[in-house]
Write a protein that holds these residues in place. Structure first.
Motif, short mmCIF file in Angstrom:
data_model
loop_
_atom_site.label_atom_id
_atom_site.label_comp_id
_atom_site.label_asym_id
_atom_site.label_seq_id
_atom_site.Cartn_x
_atom_site.Cartn_y
_atom_site.Cartn_z
N UNK A 198 35.00 41.66 36.12
CA UNK A 198 36.38 41.35 36.51
C UNK A 198 36.47 41.09 38.01
N UNK A 199 37.07 39.96 38.35
CA UNK A 199 37.23 39.58 39.74
C UNK A 199 36.11 38.70 40.26
N UNK A 200 35.00 38.57 39.50
CA UNK A 200 33.91 37.70 39.92
C UNK A 200 34.27 36.24 39.60
N UNK A 201 33.50 35.33 40.17
CA UNK A 201 33.85 33.91 40.05
C UNK A 201 32.70 33.10 39.43
N UNK A 202 33.12 32.09 38.68
CA UNK A 202 32.18 31.10 38.16
C UNK A 202 32.71 29.73 38.55
N UNK A 203 31.95 29.02 39.38
CA UNK A 203 32.36 27.71 39.90
C UNK A 203 33.75 27.79 40.55
N UNK A 208 39.36 37.11 35.28
CA UNK A 208 40.31 38.19 35.49
C UNK A 208 40.86 38.76 34.19
N UNK A 209 40.84 37.96 33.13
CA UNK A 209 41.44 38.37 31.86
C UNK A 209 40.43 38.23 30.72
N UNK A 268 30.11 36.69 43.79
CA UNK A 268 30.99 37.80 44.15
C UNK A 268 32.42 37.28 44.31
N UNK A 269 33.34 38.04 43.77
CA UNK A 269 34.75 37.66 43.87
C UNK A 269 35.35 38.12 45.18
N UNK A 270 36.65 38.00 45.25
CA UNK A 270 37.36 38.49 46.43
C UNK A 270 37.33 40.01 46.45
N UNK A 271 37.70 40.57 47.58
CA UNK A 271 37.67 42.02 47.71
C UNK A 271 38.87 42.67 47.04
N UNK A 272 39.72 41.85 46.43
CA UNK A 272 40.91 42.38 45.77
C UNK A 272 40.93 41.96 44.30
N UNK A 273 41.70 42.66 43.51
CA UNK A 273 41.90 42.32 42.11
C UNK A 273 43.34 41.91 41.90
N UNK A 274 43.57 41.08 40.90
CA UNK A 274 44.94 40.70 40.53
C UNK A 274 45.22 41.29 39.15
N UNK A 275 46.30 42.03 39.07
CA UNK A 275 46.69 42.69 37.81
C UNK A 275 48.21 42.77 37.73
N UNK A 276 48.71 43.20 36.58
CA UNK A 276 50.15 43.47 36.45
C UNK A 276 50.54 44.64 37.34
N UNK A 277 51.76 44.58 37.86
CA UNK A 277 52.20 45.65 38.75
C UNK A 277 52.44 46.94 38.00
N UNK A 278 52.43 48.05 38.74
CA UNK A 278 52.67 49.38 38.19
C UNK A 278 53.81 50.02 38.97
N UNK A 375 49.09 32.46 42.88
CA UNK A 375 49.72 31.28 42.27
C UNK A 375 48.92 30.83 41.05
N UNK A 376 47.61 30.71 41.19
CA UNK A 376 46.77 30.21 40.09
C UNK A 376 46.75 31.18 38.91
N UNK A 377 46.69 32.48 39.20
CA UNK A 377 46.69 33.46 38.11
C UNK A 377 48.03 33.47 37.38
#
Length: 442
Positions: A198-203, A208-209, A268-278, A375-377
């Motif tokens: 989760x959070x890693x990138x391909x191309x 993330x999901x 390696x992805x960004x140093x942050x994750x994107x998720x639903x808020x809590x 925006x993209x997520x």
């Protein structure tokens, strides 16, 4: 769960009896149990449970006879009568071979017991070997029982793999594991934990999901499996896959090899994750909004209005509306720090499907790509919800925001006047085609 877990079965039965709940005990996998002395124990055999338990048996799984459509139900007479009434509305007979097959599999003759023992002794060995083969390819050869190591090496040497490739495979799969508390004791399915992906990138595209995970593996190696949502996995932040090892050994090896190679492509992805808020995010989000407005709209919105913005009031509003909007807000987080968030809505009018209502980034985190990622997520999530297009309104005088949305592919389609505080302001509406935004994410 077999005799070794009788206490847990009794606890389940007790809870169901106290609450007047029926138990449906699905035992079609009953005999594919790795330990012969721990075959699944029907709950209905526990004293006092028979009347509220419906036990299901069949030949499709343990006996590999799915095409025969042979199964039966054991339950209280009142339940059976109702089942017969329902079944007879669609059918009134079954082939004789079905009855004979069931009688052959479930009778208690000595002859049947001998055949049963020979059949399942071999079958259990086969499935235990297959699972240990899978385990060695996921966790590494050192994770398997020592008595299976030589057998696994023999299976790998039957393939066209070089010794170097075999050695590499037996180091295990990167980023993936089999949870220790979910090592299968029966059947032919295993749970793989892909959460580290989760959070890693391909191309350049983020995984993330669950949908991202499935697209990634299908795009790279044409492999599909069930994800957490399909098996009612309780932890939404985890990426889980359920895979079968009821395959030829060479297919298990080739499939895991392809998955291994696909995972090597990840960066390696960004140093942050994107998720639903809590709920615990709301105070930070409120600060980000107030600071964002004061920073971005300093020369656009009246100073009087910006000065009136209040952290505490904004926090209270967000907390009060959390239940209503909790599934409509994404946050970018690093550890427990919220770096930014997006709020979206699905519209019911005929003109536009959805709207990106707001997008705010912590002032100290601007120009790091967080806004684009959010925006993209958001666009990806709305597309998954079957939306075709998305709009966002921004101030006409906000040149930075307009340039941002134009770079992302938006086009201005409307204008309007809004009142904020005591002043009126002009806004423009950007339109985005979600099919275009989400085309070939990998």
């Amino acid at each position: 769960m077999g005799e070794s877990e009788s206490e847990r079965l009794e606890q389940i039965a007790k809870v169901c009896q106290e609450r007047g709940t029926f138990i449906i005990d699905d035992l079609v996998y009953r005999d594919v149990t790795f330990e012969e002395k721990n075959i699944a124990k029907p709950i209905s055999t526990i004293k006092g449970t028979f009347r509220n338990t419906i036990s299901l048996f069949g030949l499709s799984k343990s006996y590999g006879l799915a095409s025969l459509r042979a199964g039966f139900v054991v339950a209280d007479e009142i339940i059976i009568r109702e089942l017969i009434n329902r079944i007879f509305q669609g059918m009134d007979s079954a082939p004789d071979i079905v009855g004979q097959a069931l009688a052959g599999a479930y009778n208690t003759t000595e002859e049947r017991n001998i055949v049963y023992k020979e059949y399942f002794e071999e079958l259990r060995h086969i499935y235990k070997l297959k699972f240990n083969l899978l385990l060695s390819l996921v966790e590494g050869i050192d994770a398997v029982d020592i008595k299976y190591k030589s057998l696994i090496l023999e299976e790998l040497k039957k393939t066209n793999l070089s010794q170097e490739e075999i050695d590499q495979l037996l180091k295990g799969m990167p980023f993936v594991s089999i949870p220790n508390n979910l090592i299968p004791e029966a059947g032919f399915f295993a749970i793989l934990d892909f959460t580290k992906v989760k959070g890693m990138k391909y191309k350049g595209s983020i995984i993330n999901t669950e949908r991202d995970l499935l697209k990634f593996f299908y795009k790279t190696c044409r492999i599909r499996f069930l994800v957490g949502q399909s098996i009612s996995w309780p932890k939404k932040d985890e990426l889980i896959g359920r895979i079968t090892y009821a395959l030829d050994n060479d297919l298990i090896i080739s499939s895991l090899k392809m998955m291994h190679e696909a995972l090597e492509y990840l960066t390696r992805g960004d140093e942050y994750l994107i998720r639903l808020n809590r709920l615990e995010d709301q105070e930070q989000m409120a600060h980000i909004k107030v600071d964002g407005w004061r920073n971005a709209y300093d020369n656009i919105i009246s100073a009087k209005y910006l000065k009136s913005l209040n952290y505490q009031q904004q926090t209270e509003r967000y907390i009060a509306s959390f239940e209503e909007y909790k599934d409509l807000v994404l946050v970018a987080v690093k550890d427990s720090q919220v770096l930014g968030y997006s709020c979206f809505d699905i519209k019911s009018d005929d003109k536009y499907d959805s709207e990106l209502v707001s997008l705010y980034i912590k002032p100290t985190e601007l120009n790091k790509g967080i806004g684009s990622s959010l925006f993209k997520e958001t666009a990806k999530l709305l597309h998954e919800k079957k939306c075709d297009n998305m709009i966002i309104w921004c101030f006409k005088d906000n040149e930075n925001a307009k340039a941002f949305y134009k770079d992302l592919g938006g086009s201005i389609v409307e204008e309007k006047t809004v009142t904020i505080g005591e002043e009126k302001y002009e806004e423009v509406c950007f339109y985005f085609d979600l099919d275009v935004l989400n085309a070939n994410p990998f």
